[in-house]
Design a protein around this motif. Structure first.
Motif, short mmCIF file in Angstrom:
data_model
loop_
_atom_site.label_atom_id
_atom_site.label_comp_id
_atom_site.label_asym_id
_atom_site.label_seq_id
_atom_site.Cartn_x
_atom_site.Cartn_y
_atom_site.Cartn_z
N GLU A 181 0.86 -1.18 0.00
CA GLU A 181 0.00 0.00 0.00
C GLU A 181 0.89 1.23 0.00
OE1 GLU A 181 -2.28 -0.05 3.53
OE2 GLU A 181 -3.46 -1.78 2.90
N GLY A 182 0.42 2.29 -0.63
CA GLY A 182 1.19 3.53 -0.62
C GLY A 182 1.44 4.01 -2.02
N GLU A 183 2.07 5.19 -2.12
CA GLU A 183 2.27 5.80 -3.42
C GLU A 183 3.73 5.83 -3.84
OE1 GLU A 183 -1.34 8.99 -3.85
OE2 GLU A 183 0.40 9.57 -2.66
N TYR A 184 3.93 5.67 -5.13
CA TYR A 184 5.28 5.66 -5.70
C TYR A 184 5.34 6.73 -6.81
CZ TYR A 184 9.38 3.63 -8.16
OH TYR A 184 10.60 3.43 -8.75
N PHE A 185 6.27 7.67 -6.64
CA PHE A 185 6.47 8.69 -7.67
C PHE A 185 7.84 8.53 -8.30
CE2 PHE A 185 3.46 10.36 -4.67
CZ PHE A 185 2.52 11.01 -5.46
N PHE A 186 7.90 8.50 -9.63
CA PHE A 186 9.17 8.44 -10.36
C PHE A 186 9.22 9.69 -11.23
CE2 PHE A 186 12.34 7.22 -13.43
CZ PHE A 186 13.18 6.36 -12.74
N ASN A 187 10.28 10.48 -11.07
CA ASN A 187 10.37 11.77 -11.77
C ASN A 187 9.09 12.59 -11.61
OD1 ASN A 187 12.97 11.67 -12.60
ND2 ASN A 187 12.52 10.77 -14.61
N HIS A 188 8.60 12.61 -10.40
CA HIS A 188 7.43 13.40 -10.01
C HIS A 188 6.10 12.89 -10.59
CE1 HIS A 188 10.48 16.07 -8.46
NE2 HIS A 188 11.05 16.04 -9.66
N ASN A 189 6.13 11.77 -11.27
CA ASN A 189 4.88 11.19 -11.78
C ASN A 189 4.48 10.00 -10.92
OD1 ASN A 189 4.64 12.85 -14.11
ND2 ASN A 189 6.31 11.65 -15.03
N LEU A 190 3.19 9.93 -10.62
CA LEU A 190 2.69 8.78 -9.86
C LEU A 190 2.81 7.53 -10.73
CD1 LEU A 190 1.17 7.82 -7.27
CD2 LEU A 190 -0.95 8.22 -8.52
N VAL A 191 3.39 6.49 -10.19
CA VAL A 191 3.55 5.25 -10.95
C VAL A 191 2.36 4.35 -10.67
CG1 VAL A 191 5.00 3.21 -11.27
CG2 VAL A 191 6.06 5.42 -10.79
N TYR A 192 1.74 3.87 -11.74
CA TYR A 192 0.60 2.97 -11.54
C TYR A 192 1.11 1.56 -11.30
CZ TYR A 192 -2.22 6.85 -12.87
OH TYR A 192 -2.81 8.08 -12.88
N LYS A 193 0.53 0.95 -10.26
CA LYS A 193 1.05 -0.35 -9.84
C LYS A 193 0.51 -1.52 -10.65
CE LYS A 193 0.68 0.89 -5.40
NZ LYS A 193 0.10 0.57 -4.10
N THR A 194 0.83 -1.52 -11.94
CA THR A 194 0.49 -2.71 -12.71
C THR A 194 1.81 -3.29 -13.22
OG1 THR A 194 0.36 -1.56 -14.82
CG2 THR A 194 -1.65 -1.63 -13.51
N THR A 195 1.81 -4.58 -13.45
CA THR A 195 3.05 -5.23 -13.90
C THR A 195 3.55 -4.63 -15.21
OG1 THR A 195 1.50 -7.07 -13.69
CG2 THR A 195 3.79 -7.56 -13.35
N ASP A 196 2.62 -4.30 -16.12
CA ASP A 196 3.00 -3.73 -17.41
C ASP A 196 3.68 -2.39 -17.27
OD1 ASP A 196 1.98 -5.83 -18.60
OD2 ASP A 196 0.35 -4.82 -19.67
N LYS A 197 3.05 -1.49 -16.49
CA LYS A 197 3.61 -0.15 -16.30
C LYS A 197 4.98 -0.23 -15.63
CE LYS A 197 0.08 2.99 -17.05
NZ LYS A 197 -0.35 2.70 -18.42
N MET A 198 5.08 -1.14 -14.66
CA MET A 198 6.34 -1.28 -13.94
C MET A 198 7.44 -1.84 -14.86
SD MET A 198 6.22 -0.17 -10.94
CE MET A 198 5.13 0.28 -9.62
N ALA A 199 7.07 -2.79 -15.70
CA ALA A 199 8.05 -3.38 -16.62
C ALA A 199 8.55 -2.31 -17.59
CB ALA A 199 7.42 -4.55 -17.38
N ASP A 200 7.64 -1.43 -18.01
CA ASP A 200 7.98 -0.37 -18.94
C ASP A 200 8.94 0.63 -18.28
OD1 ASP A 200 7.55 0.84 -21.47
OD2 ASP A 200 6.45 2.43 -20.44
N LEU A 201 8.61 1.00 -17.04
CA LEU A 201 9.46 1.92 -16.27
C LEU A 201 10.88 1.35 -16.14
CD1 LEU A 201 9.39 4.44 -14.19
CD2 LEU A 201 9.19 2.70 -12.45
N ARG A 202 10.93 0.05 -15.83
CA ARG A 202 12.21 -0.63 -15.64
C ARG A 202 13.00 -0.65 -16.93
NH1 ARG A 202 9.88 -4.45 -12.82
NH2 ARG A 202 9.78 -5.91 -14.53
N LEU A 203 12.33 -1.04 -18.00
CA LEU A 203 12.98 -1.17 -19.30
C LEU A 203 13.62 0.16 -19.71
CD1 LEU A 203 13.17 -3.40 -21.48
CD2 LEU A 203 11.31 -2.23 -22.66
N LYS A 204 12.89 1.25 -19.50
CA LYS A 204 13.36 2.55 -19.97
C LYS A 204 14.40 3.18 -19.06
CE LYS A 204 9.34 3.91 -22.62
NZ LYS A 204 7.95 4.15 -22.27
N ASN A 205 14.32 2.91 -17.76
CA ASN A 205 15.11 3.73 -16.82
C ASN A 205 16.05 3.00 -15.86
OD1 ASN A 205 13.68 6.37 -17.35
ND2 ASN A 205 11.95 5.09 -16.73
N ILE A 206 15.77 1.73 -15.60
CA ILE A 206 16.42 1.13 -14.42
C ILE A 206 17.28 -0.09 -14.76
CG2 ILE A 206 15.95 0.10 -12.15
CD1 ILE A 206 13.27 1.56 -12.13
#
Ligand SMILES: Nc1ncnc2c1ncn2[C@@H]1O[C@H](COP(=O)(O)OP(=O)(O)OP(=O)(O)O)[C@@H](O)[C@H]1O
Ligand SMILES: [Mg+2]
Length: 221
Positions: A61-86
């Motif tokens: 539970e809780g909120e996650y912001f990456f570069n000031h944007n709220l990150v949506y907690k879905t596997t797809d969005k997270m995989a995309d974030l990872r692929l591009k930045n991490i």
């Protein structure tokens, strides 16, 4: 840059809460801070926290912001974030055992080019593994695997490098080499989050926090 707000995380076993790991935990890595070390006793939740930041664990539970944007907690969005930045260096390295060193590093590049191989060779040299390109991962020592994982992470030139005890299997001199590489990455603009038990490693970071009583506390070393 990265902000976690009011994170609650429970360890669930047989549908029951076995343990409350984080309670209203807050984490912040500002744009102005190049690197942060996360310390804390074994089992305090360092790897879990890194997994949350890496988007590998979305069961909290809780909120996650990456570069000031709220990150949506879905596997797809997270995989995309990872692929591009991490880039991630895990405690168990996650290398492909049956492939050789070069093949593993090439997997790190976001886009392969004609120069990728020679760049990969440069990274291997930097981690002290010149001449290891064609060795199979399964024939390497733990510390050698760790350094291949670091070379692979470098190949991505990520916005954020997450490193889980990156020097755990290394002798002092090799640890120093790895810390120098991290300094170099920071100069190039990569931000680094490191979980570590080592005071030396923590001291190389601009900010140090410790997980205590289910939260993060700032510490001065
Ligand atoms: N998937 C899981 N299922 C059940 N328990 C888990 C799971 N992942 C982590 N845990 C538990 O959560 C706690 C925190 O684990 P974590 O790996 O985050 O600790 P750590 O601080 O990284 O420890 P270390 O310093 O030993 O690496 C531990 O008690 C662990 O057993
Ligand atoms: Mg851990």
């Amino acid at each position: 840059m990265i902000e976690l707000k009011n994170i609650n995380k429970n360890i669930i076993k047989n549908k029951q809460i076995e343990r409350v790991l984080f309670e209203n935990l807050n984490f912040s890595l500002s744009d102005a801070t190049p690197s942060i070390a996360i310390m804390g006793r074994s089992g305090s939740g360092k790897t879990t926290l890194l997994n949350i930041i890496a988007g590998l664990d979305i069961n909290y539970e809780g909120e996650y912001f990456f570069n000031h944007n709220l990150v949506y907690k879905t596997t797809d969005k997270m995989a995309d974030l990872r692929l591009k930045n991490i880039s991630i260096i895990t405690q168990h390295y996650n290398l492909l055992d049956d492939r050789n060193v070069m093949e593993n590093i090439l997997l790190g590049f976001r886009k392969k080019s004609a120069q990728s191989k020679s760049q990969a060779m440069d990274y291997l040299k930097m981690v002290g593994l010149e001449g290891y390109a064609h060795k199979k991962i399964k024939h390497l020592s733990g510390g050698e695997c760790q350094r291949v994982a670091i070379a692979r992470a470098m190949a991505k030139a990520p916005t954020l490098l997450i490193a889980d005890e990156p020097t755990g299997a290394l002798d002092e001199e090799t640890e120093r080499i790895v810390l120098n590489i991290f300094q170099e990455l920071k100069r190039k603009g990569t931000k680094i989050i490191i979980a570590t038990h080592s005071k030396e490693v923590a001291k190389s970071c601009e900010q140090v926090v410790v997980i205590k009583d289910k939260r993060l506390k700032a510490v001065k070393l």
